[in-house]
Design an enzyme around this catalytic site. Structure first.
Site, PDB file in Angstrom:
ATOM      1  N   ASP A  10      -0.279   2.670   6.630  1.00 16.04           N
ATOM      2  CA  ASP A  10       0.626   3.834   6.296  1.00 16.04           C
ATOM      3  C   ASP A  10       0.751   5.004   7.407  1.00 16.04           C
ATOM      4  OD1 ASP A  10       1.098   2.630   3.821  1.00 16.04           O
ATOM      5  OD2 ASP A  10      -0.951   3.237   3.019  1.00 16.04           O
ATOM      6  N   LYS A  32      -0.007  -4.480   5.768  1.00 11.02           N
ATOM      7  CA  LYS A  32       0.976  -4.116   4.833  1.00 11.02           C
ATOM      8  C   LYS A  32       1.798  -3.199   5.341  1.00 11.02           C
ATOM      9  CE  LYS A  32       0.462  -1.514   0.960  1.00 11.02           C
ATOM     10  NZ  LYS A  32       1.772  -0.434   1.148  1.00 11.02           N
ATOM     11  N   ASP A  59       6.091  -4.186   2.032  1.00 10.76           N
ATOM     12  CA  ASP A  59       5.926  -3.765   0.640  1.00 10.76           C
ATOM     13  C   ASP A  59       7.321  -2.665   0.513  1.00 10.76           C
ATOM     14  OD1 ASP A  59       5.015  -2.617  -1.641  1.00 10.76           O
ATOM     15  OD2 ASP A  59       3.611  -1.234  -0.802  1.00 10.76           O
ATOM     16  N   LEU A  60       8.612  -3.240   0.286  1.00  8.22           N
ATOM     17  CA  LEU A  60       9.671  -2.509  -0.151  1.00  8.22           C
ATOM     18  C   LEU A  60      10.022  -2.354  -1.488  1.00  8.22           C
ATOM     19  CD1 LEU A  60      11.792  -3.703   3.226  1.00  8.22           C
ATOM     20  CD2 LEU A  60       9.979  -1.875   2.876  1.00  8.22           C
ATOM     21  N   LYS A  61       9.428  -3.135  -2.482  1.00  9.69           N
ATOM     22  CA  LYS A  61       9.621  -2.901  -3.832  1.00  9.69           C
ATOM     23  C   LYS A  61      11.126  -2.877  -4.270  1.00  9.69           C
ATOM     24  CE  LYS A  61       5.258  -0.191  -4.669  1.00  9.69           C
ATOM     25  NZ  LYS A  61       4.762   0.139  -3.277  1.00  9.69           N
ATOM     26  N   HIS A  63      14.592  -3.063  -6.058  1.00  7.98           N
ATOM     27  CA  HIS A  63      15.030  -2.996  -7.320  1.00  7.98           C
ATOM     28  C   HIS A  63      16.245  -2.529  -7.611  1.00  7.98           C
ATOM     29  CE1 HIS A  63      13.977  -1.209 -11.586  1.00  7.98           C
ATOM     30  NE2 HIS A  63      14.906  -1.669 -11.794  1.00  7.98           N
ATOM     31  N   ASP A  64      17.332  -3.475  -7.772  1.00  9.63           N
ATOM     32  CA  ASP A  64      18.858  -3.461  -7.980  1.00  9.63           C
ATOM     33  C   ASP A  64      19.423  -4.452  -8.583  1.00  9.63           C
ATOM     34  OD1 ASP A  64      21.593  -2.311  -7.175  1.00  9.63           O
ATOM     35  OD2 ASP A  64      20.457  -1.666  -5.181  1.00  9.63           O
ATOM     36  N   ASN A  67      22.634  -9.577  -7.720  1.00  7.62           N
ATOM     37  CA  ASN A  67      23.200  -9.904  -6.549  1.00  7.62           C
ATOM     38  C   ASN A  67      22.827  -9.139  -5.149  1.00  7.62           C
ATOM     39  OD1 ASN A  67      25.386 -11.590  -5.344  1.00  7.62           O
ATOM     40  ND2 ASN A  67      26.254  -9.716  -5.044  1.00  7.62           N
ATOM     41  N   THR A  68      22.735  -7.982  -5.295  1.00  6.22           N
ATOM     42  CA  THR A  68      22.106  -7.193  -4.270  1.00  6.22           C
ATOM     43  C   THR A  68      20.877  -7.714  -3.612  1.00  6.22           C
ATOM     44  OG1 THR A  68      23.590  -5.385  -4.815  1.00  6.22           O
ATOM     45  CG2 THR A  68      21.759  -4.889  -3.429  1.00  6.22           C
ATOM     46  N   THR A 119       0.780   2.189 -10.743  1.00  8.74           N
ATOM     47  CA  THR A 119      -0.477   2.906 -10.966  1.00  8.74           C
ATOM     48  C   THR A 119      -0.230   4.145 -11.178  1.00  8.74           C
ATOM     49  OG1 THR A 119      -1.230   2.576  -8.868  1.00  8.74           O
ATOM     50  CG2 THR A 119      -2.095   1.146 -10.598  1.00  8.74           C
ATOM     51  N   ARG A 181     -12.301   0.880  -2.610  1.00  7.53           N
ATOM     52  CA  ARG A 181     -13.136   1.867  -1.853  1.00  7.53           C
ATOM     53  C   ARG A 181     -14.603   1.228  -1.605  1.00  7.53           C
ATOM     54  NH1 ARG A 181      -8.940   3.447  -0.819  1.00  7.53           N
ATOM     55  NH2 ARG A 181      -8.023   5.396  -1.149  1.00  7.53           N
ATOM     56  N   GLY A 210      -6.269   0.790   2.566  1.00  2.00           N
ATOM     57  CA  GLY A 210      -5.719   1.504   3.574  1.00  2.00           C
ATOM     58  C   GLY A 210      -6.750   2.504   4.147  1.00  2.00           C
ATOM     59  N   ARG A 211      -6.894   3.782   3.580  1.00  5.04           N
ATOM     60  CA  ARG A 211      -7.624   4.934   4.318  1.00  5.04           C
ATOM     61  C   ARG A 211      -9.154   4.502   4.649  1.00  5.04           C
ATOM     62  NH1 ARG A 211      -5.025   8.884   0.271  1.00  5.04           N
ATOM     63  NH2 ARG A 211      -4.970   7.063  -0.767  1.00  5.04           N
TER      64      ARG A 211
END
Ligand code: C5P
Length: 232
Positions: A10, A32, A59-61, A63-64, A67-68, A119, A181, A210-211
Protein backbone atom coordinates in the site's frame (compact mmCIF):
# COMPACT_ATOMS: atom_id res chain seq x y z
CA UNK A 1 -1.15 -22.96 -5.58
CA UNK A 2 -0.14 -23.58 -2.00
CA UNK A 3 -0.49 -21.42 1.05
CA UNK A 4 1.46 -18.19 1.26
CA UNK A 5 1.91 -14.78 2.85
CA UNK A 6 0.88 -11.89 0.56
CA UNK A 7 2.43 -8.51 1.35
CA UNK A 8 0.04 -5.58 0.80
CA UNK A 9 2.12 -2.97 -1.03
CA UNK A 10 0.00 0.00 0.00
CA UNK A 11 2.42 2.62 -1.27
CA UNK A 12 1.52 5.69 -3.29
CA UNK A 13 4.32 5.56 -5.85
CA UNK A 14 6.42 3.16 -7.87
CA UNK A 15 9.57 4.59 -6.35
CA UNK A 16 8.50 3.79 -2.80
CA UNK A 17 7.34 0.33 -3.85
CA UNK A 18 10.59 -0.57 -5.60
CA UNK A 19 12.65 0.75 -2.67
CA UNK A 20 10.66 -1.58 -0.42
CA UNK A 21 10.89 -4.60 -2.73
CA UNK A 22 14.62 -4.07 -3.34
CA UNK A 23 15.22 -5.11 0.28
CA UNK A 24 14.07 -8.66 -0.50
CA UNK A 25 17.08 -10.27 -2.06
CA UNK A 26 16.39 -13.83 -0.95
CA UNK A 27 12.75 -14.93 -1.00
CA UNK A 28 10.59 -12.70 -3.25
CA UNK A 29 7.26 -12.10 -1.54
CA UNK A 30 3.88 -12.58 -3.17
CA UNK A 31 2.59 -8.99 -3.31
CA UNK A 32 -0.81 -7.31 -3.38
CA UNK A 33 -1.20 -4.24 -5.56
CA UNK A 34 -4.29 -2.20 -4.76
CA UNK A 35 -6.20 0.64 -6.33
CA UNK A 36 -3.99 3.44 -5.01
CA UNK A 37 -0.79 2.17 -6.56
CA UNK A 38 -2.45 0.89 -9.74
CA UNK A 39 -4.28 4.14 -10.40
CA UNK A 40 -1.15 6.15 -9.65
CA UNK A 41 1.25 4.15 -11.78
CA UNK A 42 -0.83 2.18 -14.26
CA UNK A 43 -0.28 -1.32 -15.64
CA UNK A 44 3.47 -0.73 -15.99
CA UNK A 45 3.95 -1.22 -12.26
CA UNK A 46 2.38 -4.67 -12.52
CA UNK A 47 4.66 -5.62 -15.40
CA UNK A 48 7.74 -4.38 -13.55
CA UNK A 49 6.95 -6.19 -10.29
CA UNK A 50 6.23 -9.35 -12.28
CA UNK A 51 9.54 -8.93 -14.11
CA UNK A 52 11.28 -8.77 -10.73
CA UNK A 53 9.97 -12.24 -9.98
CA UNK A 54 7.07 -11.61 -7.62
CA UNK A 55 3.67 -13.24 -7.78
CA UNK A 56 0.90 -10.64 -7.80
CA UNK A 57 -2.59 -10.32 -6.36
CA UNK A 58 -4.15 -7.37 -8.22
CA UNK A 59 -6.76 -6.08 -5.80
CA UNK A 60 -9.01 -3.89 -7.96
CA UNK A 61 -12.39 -5.24 -6.77
CA UNK A 62 -14.29 -4.92 -10.05
CA UNK A 63 -18.04 -4.27 -9.91
CA UNK A 64 -19.95 -3.28 -13.07
CA UNK A 65 -22.30 -4.77 -15.65
CA UNK A 66 -21.24 -8.27 -16.76
CA UNK A 67 -20.07 -7.24 -20.22
CA UNK A 68 -17.81 -4.49 -18.89
CA UNK A 69 -16.31 -6.74 -16.22
CA UNK A 70 -15.71 -9.50 -18.77
CA UNK A 71 -13.78 -7.12 -21.03
CA UNK A 72 -11.83 -5.61 -18.15
CA UNK A 73 -10.84 -9.08 -16.95
CA UNK A 74 -9.61 -9.96 -20.45
CA UNK A 75 -7.27 -6.95 -20.25
CA UNK A 76 -6.09 -7.90 -16.75
CA UNK A 77 -5.33 -11.47 -17.88
CA UNK A 78 -2.77 -10.07 -20.28
CA UNK A 79 -0.93 -8.49 -17.34
CA UNK A 80 -0.06 -11.98 -16.18
CA UNK A 81 -1.18 -11.48 -12.59
CA UNK A 82 -1.72 -14.51 -10.34
CA UNK A 83 -4.89 -13.48 -8.49
CA UNK A 84 -7.51 -10.84 -9.27
CA UNK A 85 -10.83 -10.05 -7.65
CA UNK A 86 -14.30 -8.55 -7.87
CA UNK A 87 -17.31 -7.83 -5.66
CA UNK A 88 -19.68 -10.77 -5.23
CA UNK A 89 -22.38 -8.09 -4.89
CA UNK A 90 -22.19 -7.68 -8.68
CA UNK A 91 -24.27 -10.91 -8.94
CA UNK A 92 -23.55 -14.44 -10.10
CA UNK A 93 -23.96 -13.44 -13.75
CA UNK A 94 -21.28 -10.78 -13.35
CA UNK A 95 -18.91 -13.31 -11.75
CA UNK A 96 -19.54 -15.82 -14.56
CA UNK A 97 -18.86 -13.11 -17.14
CA UNK A 98 -15.64 -12.19 -15.33
CA UNK A 99 -14.44 -15.78 -15.62
CA UNK A 100 -15.32 -15.84 -19.33
CA UNK A 101 -13.08 -12.82 -19.82
CA UNK A 102 -10.26 -14.23 -17.75
CA UNK A 103 -8.33 -16.26 -20.30
CA UNK A 104 -4.77 -16.35 -21.59
CA UNK A 105 -3.65 -17.64 -24.99
CA UNK A 106 -2.03 -20.68 -23.32
CA UNK A 107 -5.31 -21.67 -21.64
CA UNK A 108 -4.24 -20.72 -18.12
CA UNK A 109 -5.86 -17.94 -16.11
CA UNK A 110 -5.31 -15.98 -12.91
CA UNK A 111 -7.21 -17.18 -9.85
CA UNK A 112 -10.39 -15.18 -9.35
CA UNK A 113 -11.68 -14.46 -5.87
CA UNK A 114 -14.66 -12.47 -4.60
CA UNK A 115 -15.02 -9.84 -1.93
CA UNK A 116 -18.15 -10.72 0.05
CA UNK A 117 -19.18 -7.89 2.35
CA UNK A 118 -16.28 -5.54 3.05
CA UNK A 119 -15.05 -5.82 6.61
CA UNK A 120 -15.63 -2.05 6.87
CA UNK A 121 -19.36 -2.72 6.48
CA UNK A 122 -21.05 -3.63 9.76
CA UNK A 123 -24.50 -5.04 10.40
CA UNK A 124 -25.97 -1.60 10.99
CA UNK A 125 -24.67 0.02 7.78
CA UNK A 126 -25.58 -3.06 5.75
CA UNK A 127 -29.19 -2.85 6.96
CA UNK A 128 -29.46 0.91 6.75
CA UNK A 129 -27.57 1.63 3.52
CA UNK A 130 -27.94 -1.60 1.56
CA UNK A 131 -31.33 -2.78 2.92
CA UNK A 132 -29.88 -6.24 3.58
CA UNK A 133 -31.46 -7.55 6.75
CA UNK A 134 -29.97 -11.02 7.20
CA UNK A 135 -27.20 -11.52 9.81
CA UNK A 136 -23.74 -10.60 8.47
CA UNK A 137 -22.29 -14.13 8.73
CA UNK A 138 -25.21 -15.53 6.74
CA UNK A 139 -24.76 -12.85 4.08
CA UNK A 140 -21.02 -13.56 3.82
CA UNK A 141 -21.61 -17.34 3.53
CA UNK A 142 -24.34 -16.83 0.92
CA UNK A 143 -22.04 -14.63 -1.18
CA UNK A 144 -19.24 -17.19 -0.84
CA UNK A 145 -21.55 -19.99 -2.00
CA UNK A 146 -22.78 -17.89 -4.94
CA UNK A 147 -19.17 -17.11 -5.90
CA UNK A 148 -18.41 -20.83 -5.83
CA UNK A 149 -21.47 -21.63 -7.97
CA UNK A 150 -20.26 -19.04 -10.48
CA UNK A 151 -16.98 -20.98 -10.71
CA UNK A 152 -14.73 -18.67 -8.72
CA UNK A 153 -11.72 -19.97 -6.80
CA UNK A 154 -12.34 -18.38 -3.42
CA UNK A 155 -13.14 -15.31 -1.37
CA UNK A 156 -11.45 -12.54 0.53
CA UNK A 157 -12.75 -12.73 4.09
CA UNK A 158 -11.92 -12.10 7.70
CA UNK A 159 -9.75 -14.86 9.17
CA UNK A 160 -12.60 -15.32 11.64
CA UNK A 161 -14.82 -16.40 8.73
CA UNK A 162 -12.30 -18.65 6.97
CA UNK A 163 -13.23 -21.80 8.89
CA UNK A 164 -16.93 -21.42 8.16
CA UNK A 165 -16.28 -20.66 4.47
CA UNK A 166 -14.29 -23.90 4.20
CA UNK A 167 -17.00 -25.83 6.05
CA UNK A 168 -19.62 -24.60 3.57
CA UNK A 169 -17.64 -24.40 0.34
CA UNK A 170 -15.03 -27.12 0.92
CA UNK A 171 -11.32 -27.10 1.68
CA UNK A 172 -10.32 -26.36 -1.92
CA UNK A 173 -12.21 -23.08 -2.02
CA UNK A 174 -9.58 -20.47 -1.21
CA UNK A 175 -9.78 -18.08 1.72
CA UNK A 176 -7.61 -14.99 1.44
CA UNK A 177 -7.59 -13.17 4.74
CA UNK A 178 -6.39 -9.69 5.76
CA UNK A 179 -6.55 -8.45 9.35
CA UNK A 180 -3.40 -10.26 10.49
CA UNK A 181 -1.21 -8.94 13.30
CA UNK A 182 1.72 -10.29 15.31
CA UNK A 183 0.80 -11.19 18.89
CA UNK A 184 3.03 -8.37 20.19
CA UNK A 185 2.12 -5.93 17.39
CA UNK A 186 -0.05 -2.84 17.01
CA UNK A 187 -3.60 -3.57 15.74
CA UNK A 188 -3.90 -0.11 14.11
CA UNK A 189 -7.36 0.34 12.55
CA UNK A 190 -7.99 -3.41 12.14
CA UNK A 191 -10.61 -4.59 14.59
CA UNK A 192 -11.04 -8.32 14.14
CA UNK A 193 -7.52 -9.65 14.00
CA UNK A 194 -5.59 -12.89 14.18
CA UNK A 195 -1.93 -13.79 14.40
CA UNK A 196 -0.35 -15.65 11.46
CA UNK A 197 -0.30 -18.84 13.56
CA UNK A 198 -4.01 -18.51 14.40
CA UNK A 199 -4.82 -17.85 10.72
CA UNK A 200 -2.90 -21.01 9.87
CA UNK A 201 -4.77 -23.03 12.50
CA UNK A 202 -8.15 -21.87 11.22
CA UNK A 203 -7.24 -22.81 7.66
CA UNK A 204 -6.59 -19.53 5.82
CA UNK A 205 -4.95 -20.24 2.48
CA UNK A 206 -3.35 -16.84 1.99
CA UNK A 207 -2.88 -14.12 4.58
CA UNK A 208 -2.64 -10.53 3.38
CA UNK A 209 -0.29 -8.56 5.62
CA UNK A 210 0.45 -4.87 5.17
CA UNK A 211 1.71 -2.58 7.91
CA UNK A 212 3.13 -5.28 10.23
CA UNK A 213 5.66 -5.81 7.41
CA UNK A 214 5.75 -2.53 5.43
CA UNK A 215 6.01 -0.32 8.54
CA UNK A 216 8.40 -2.59 10.45
CA UNK A 217 11.88 -1.34 11.30
CA UNK A 218 13.18 -4.43 9.48
CA UNK A 219 10.58 -5.45 6.87
CA UNK A 220 12.58 -8.46 5.67
CA UNK A 221 12.78 -9.86 9.21
CA UNK A 222 9.06 -9.15 9.78
CA UNK A 223 8.21 -10.95 6.54
CA UNK A 224 10.41 -13.91 7.50
CA UNK A 225 8.69 -14.09 10.89
CA UNK A 226 5.29 -13.99 9.25
CA UNK A 227 6.22 -16.79 6.84
CA UNK A 228 7.65 -18.85 9.73
CA UNK A 229 4.52 -18.43 11.85
CA UNK A 230 2.07 -19.03 8.98
CA UNK A 231 3.81 -21.73 6.97
CA UNK A 232 6.20 -23.19 9.51
O1 C5P B 1 -1.80 -2.92 6.82
P1 C5P B 1 -2.78 -4.04 6.91
O2 C5P B 1 -2.16 -5.36 7.31
O3 C5P B 1 -3.99 -3.70 7.76
O4 C5P B 1 -3.26 -4.21 5.42
C1 C5P B 1 -4.29 -5.08 5.05
C2 C5P B 1 -4.55 -4.98 3.58
O5 C5P B 1 -5.69 -5.76 3.27
C3 C5P B 1 -4.86 -3.57 3.08
O6 C5P B 1 -4.38 -3.49 1.73
C4 C5P B 1 -6.36 -3.52 3.11
O7 C5P B 1 -6.89 -2.61 2.17
C5 C5P B 1 -6.71 -4.95 2.73
N1 C5P B 1 -8.03 -5.39 3.16
C6 C5P B 1 -8.44 -5.38 4.48
N2 C5P B 1 -9.68 -5.83 4.82
C7 C5P B 1 -10.51 -6.27 3.87
C8 C5P B 1 -10.12 -6.30 2.53
C9 C5P B 1 -8.85 -5.84 2.22
O8 C5P B 1 -7.68 -5.00 5.37
N3 C5P B 1 -11.69 -6.74 4.21
Amino acid sequence: MGKDVIVACDFSSAQETYAFLDRFTDRKPFVKIGMELFYAEGPQIVREIKRRGHRIFLDLKLHDIPNTVKKAMAVLSRLDVDICNLHAGGTKRMMEAALEGLTRPDGTRPLLIAVTQLTSTDQESMERDLMIHAPMDQVVMHYAKTAQEAGLDGVVCSPLEAGQVHAICGQDFLTVTPGVRFADGDAGDQKRIMTPAQAKAIGSDYIVVGRPITAAADPVAAYARCVREFLG
